[in-house]
Design a protein around this motif. Sequence first.
Motif, PDB file in Angstrom:
ATOM      1  N   VAL A  36       0.851  -1.187   0.000  1.00 53.29           N
ATOM      2  CA  VAL A  36       0.000   0.000   0.000  1.00 53.29           C
ATOM      3  C   VAL A  36       0.890   1.241   0.000  1.00 53.29           C
ATOM      4  CG1 VAL A  36      -2.073  -0.995   1.023  1.00 53.29           C
ATOM      5  CG2 VAL A  36      -0.194  -0.269   2.510  1.00 53.29           C
ATOM      6  N   THR A  37       0.293   2.387  -0.279  1.00 54.46           N
ATOM      7  CA  THR A  37       1.021   3.658  -0.288  1.00 54.46           C
ATOM      8  C   THR A  37       0.240   4.702   0.506  1.00 54.46           C
ATOM      9  OG1 THR A  37      -0.013   4.776  -2.193  1.00 54.46           O
ATOM     10  CG2 THR A  37       1.649   3.092  -2.685  1.00 54.46           C
ATOM     11  N   GLU A  38       0.827   5.886   0.617  1.00 62.77           N
ATOM     12  CA  GLU A  38       0.135   6.971   1.317  1.00 62.77           C
ATOM     13  C   GLU A  38      -1.135   7.392   0.600  1.00 62.77           C
ATOM     14  OE1 GLU A  38       2.337   9.034  -1.878  1.00 62.77           O
ATOM     15  OE2 GLU A  38       2.783   7.347  -0.541  1.00 62.77           O
ATOM     16  N   ARG A  39      -1.305   6.956  -0.663  1.00 66.31           N
ATOM     17  CA  ARG A  39      -2.502   7.306  -1.425  1.00 66.31           C
ATOM     18  C   ARG A  39      -3.573   6.219  -1.376  1.00 66.31           C
ATOM     19  NH1 ARG A  39      -0.014   9.562  -7.092  1.00 66.31           N
ATOM     20  NH2 ARG A  39       0.393   7.323  -7.379  1.00 66.31           N
ATOM     21  N   THR A  40      -3.293   5.100  -0.742  1.00 64.94           N
ATOM     22  CA  THR A  40      -4.246   3.984  -0.726  1.00 64.94           C
ATOM     23  C   THR A  40      -5.530   4.368   0.001  1.00 64.94           C
ATOM     24  OG1 THR A  40      -2.492   2.313  -0.797  1.00 64.94           O
ATOM     25  CG2 THR A  40      -4.642   1.617   0.054  1.00 64.94           C
ATOM     26  N   ARG A  41      -6.646   4.065  -0.639  1.00 63.31           N
ATOM     27  CA  ARG A  41      -7.963   4.180  -0.012  1.00 63.31           C
ATOM     28  C   ARG A  41      -8.677   2.872  -0.307  1.00 63.31           C
ATOM     29  NH1 ARG A  41      -5.441   7.301   2.016  1.00 63.31           N
ATOM     30  NH2 ARG A  41      -5.746   9.523   2.363  1.00 63.31           N
ATOM     31  N   LEU A  42      -8.686   1.996   0.686  1.00 60.84           N
ATOM     32  CA  LEU A  42      -9.216   0.645   0.512  1.00 60.84           C
ATOM     33  C   LEU A  42     -10.591   0.547   1.135  1.00 60.84           C
ATOM     34  CD1 LEU A  42      -7.339  -2.687   0.882  1.00 60.84           C
ATOM     35  CD2 LEU A  42      -9.443  -2.353   2.203  1.00 60.84           C
ATOM     36  N   ALA A  43     -11.520  -0.109   0.429  1.00 59.94           N
ATOM     37  CA  ALA A  43     -12.876  -0.241   0.973  1.00 59.94           C
ATOM     38  C   ALA A  43     -13.612  -1.399   0.326  1.00 59.94           C
ATOM     39  CB  ALA A  43     -13.669   1.059   0.766  1.00 59.94           C
ATOM     40  N   MET A  44     -14.564  -1.920   1.088  1.00 64.42           N
ATOM     41  CA  MET A  44     -15.588  -2.821   0.565  1.00 64.42           C
ATOM     42  C   MET A  44     -16.909  -2.071   0.763  1.00 64.42           C
ATOM     43  SD  MET A  44     -13.899  -5.399  -0.560  1.00 64.42           S
ATOM     44  CE  MET A  44     -15.290  -6.421  -1.025  1.00 64.42           C
ATOM     45  N   PRO A  45     -17.302  -1.210  -0.198  1.00 67.36           N
ATOM     46  CA  PRO A  45     -18.413  -0.270   0.018  1.00 67.36           C
ATOM     47  C   PRO A  45     -19.783  -0.790  -0.399  1.00 67.36           C
ATOM     48  CG  PRO A  45     -17.309   0.238  -2.043  1.00 67.36           C
ATOM     49  CD  PRO A  45     -16.595  -0.961  -1.471  1.00 67.36           C
ATOM     50  N   GLU A  46     -19.918  -2.112  -0.508  1.00 65.53           N
ATOM     51  CA  GLU A  46     -21.084  -2.671  -1.185  1.00 65.53           C
ATOM     52  C   GLU A  46     -22.421  -2.442  -0.501  1.00 65.53           C
ATOM     53  OE1 GLU A  46     -17.454  -4.656  -2.694  1.00 65.53           O
ATOM     54  OE2 GLU A  46     -18.211  -4.191  -0.697  1.00 65.53           O
ATOM     55  N   THR A  47     -22.447  -2.291   0.831  1.00 59.25           N
ATOM     56  CA  THR A  47     -23.747  -2.069   1.475  1.00 59.25           C
ATOM     57  C   THR A  47     -24.381  -0.760   1.020  1.00 59.25           C
ATOM     58  OG1 THR A  47     -22.672  -1.070   3.408  1.00 59.25           O
ATOM     59  CG2 THR A  47     -23.210  -3.426   3.533  1.00 59.25           C
ATOM     60  N   GLY A  48     -23.589   0.129   0.426  1.00 58.32           N
ATOM     61  CA  GLY A  48     -24.117   1.387  -0.077  1.00 58.32           C
ATOM     62  C   GLY A  48     -24.754   1.295  -1.440  1.00 58.32           C
ATOM     63  N   ILE A  49     -24.620   0.121  -2.097  1.00 54.51           N
ATOM     64  CA  ILE A  49     -25.276  -0.065  -3.403  1.00 54.51           C
ATOM     65  C   ILE A  49     -26.210  -1.272  -3.390  1.00 54.51           C
ATOM     66  CG2 ILE A  49     -23.506   1.102  -4.768  1.00 54.51           C
ATOM     67  CD1 ILE A  49     -22.555  -1.784  -5.599  1.00 54.51           C
ATOM     68  N   GLY A  50     -26.648  -1.674  -2.210  1.00 51.97           N
ATOM     69  CA  GLY A  50     -27.581  -2.793  -2.139  1.00 51.97           C
ATOM     70  C   GLY A  50     -26.959  -4.140  -2.440  1.00 51.97           C
ATOM     71  N   TYR A  51     -25.665  -4.261  -2.162  1.00 43.88           N
ATOM     72  CA  TYR A  51     -24.915  -5.479  -2.459  1.00 43.88           C
ATOM     73  C   TYR A  51     -24.251  -5.936  -1.165  1.00 43.88           C
ATOM     74  CZ  TYR A  51     -21.957  -8.460  -5.509  1.00 43.88           C
ATOM     75  OH  TYR A  51     -21.322  -9.504  -6.128  1.00 43.88           O
ATOM     76  N   PHE A  52     -23.199  -6.726  -1.228  1.00 44.36           N
ATOM     77  CA  PHE A  52     -22.497  -7.181  -0.028  1.00 44.36           C
ATOM     78  C   PHE A  52     -21.020  -7.383  -0.383  1.00 44.36           C
ATOM     79  CE2 PHE A  52     -23.643 -10.913  -2.437  1.00 44.36           C
ATOM     80  CZ  PHE A  52     -22.529 -11.726  -2.338  1.00 44.36           C
ATOM     81  N   PRO A  53     -20.128  -7.402   0.596  1.00 46.64           N
ATOM     82  CA  PRO A  53     -18.711  -7.624   0.317  1.00 46.64           C
ATOM     83  C   PRO A  53     -18.481  -9.037  -0.232  1.00 46.64           C
ATOM     84  CG  PRO A  53     -19.004  -6.627   2.472  1.00 46.64           C
ATOM     85  CD  PRO A  53     -20.364  -7.073   2.014  1.00 46.64           C
ATOM     86  N   ASP A  54     -17.975  -9.099  -1.465  1.00 52.66           N
ATOM     87  CA  ASP A  54     -17.760 -10.399  -2.097  1.00 52.66           C
ATOM     88  C   ASP A  54     -16.266 -10.597  -2.372  1.00 52.66           C
ATOM     89  OD1 ASP A  54     -17.563  -8.538  -4.153  1.00 52.66           O
ATOM     90  OD2 ASP A  54     -18.724  -9.708  -5.588  1.00 52.66           O
TER      91      ASP A  54
END
Length: 352
Positions: free
Chosen positions: A128-146
């Motif tokens: 990773v770097t200082e610019r890394t933005r990691l996420a599993m944002p799926e609950t915000g689109i009606g989905y789930f972390p897969d």
Amino acid sequence: MDSQDEVIIERRGSAGIIRLNRPKALNSLTLPMVRVIASALEDFAADPSVASVVVMGEGERGFCAGGDIRLLHQSGKEGSDGAETFWREEFRLNHAISRYSKPYVVLMDGITMGGGVGLSAHGSHRVVTERTRLAMPETGIGYFPDVGATWLLPRAPGEAGTWMGLTGLAVSAADAIHARFADHCVASTALPALVDVIAALPASASAEDVHALIRTMAADAGESRLAVNRDVIDRAFAGDTVEDVLQALAGEPGEFAAEAAGVIASRSPTSLKLTLRLLRAGRTSASLAECLNRELGACMGILYNHDFYEGVRAAVIDKDRNPKWSPASLSDVAPGDIDRFFIAAQPPLFAT
């Protein structure tokens, strides 16, 4: 391959290089990209002159923002098999990465979300770097972390993975390392030099040789917000229902708990309940393959779920950021509404 290809495959010294090349789309994955990556990994694994593989994204904004949501949305609307085909091949690739026979070095520079996590967090050498933005944002689109996240998230320290899965909020390099989604932090400006020194390794280089080399170029990732707030996270996210989590958050003082509660309240109630149940099932699962099989069944259920289409509409198509979830509240989501996502897909991806 030429610079117009969605994935560029090259050899540099002893390194096989895979470059995701859709920078305008934040290198979001398409089915052809999944197939090219899978084929390249097989070729590099069979080539004795290749010591390691390096995977990166073109452009300065992100490694990979996930799968092509528009394609999945369109396939579901049409009733075609495009979405199922994509998920099956993507999940097989995630599993292959987790078992890859050579050092798999992934540069998670910038946005790394959803399918991008699947391409990276299962690897052996995750940078990773200082610019890394990691996420599993799926609950915000009606989905789930897969993409195997229901295996990875429960194995983060304490309840950090539950916080990540339910809120879907992006985390930093330090957080990614704390949550065991990454191993090393290297300055983004040093990545070209890192690739050069990896490529200069002999063909006989081992996984530990690669780790040792990366460590010599590693930078301080800084303070992890998740580590600082671990006590709050572990207390509030230990419940086995979303309602319990929200009640616990309400009893916690401070901005961190208030932010988490506010974000969760904006997410799809169905997705929240599905995600928590999948995370708890993943905690007691024996393998990544078992979780991927379970996720595929849930994916097939998602294609018949209102919130997925509404979430993609609000986030990607109309971009009004104002989804109308149905059911609109947690209390209106019955256990049976979640049971239907746990029907196994046939045929299964893996024998477990």
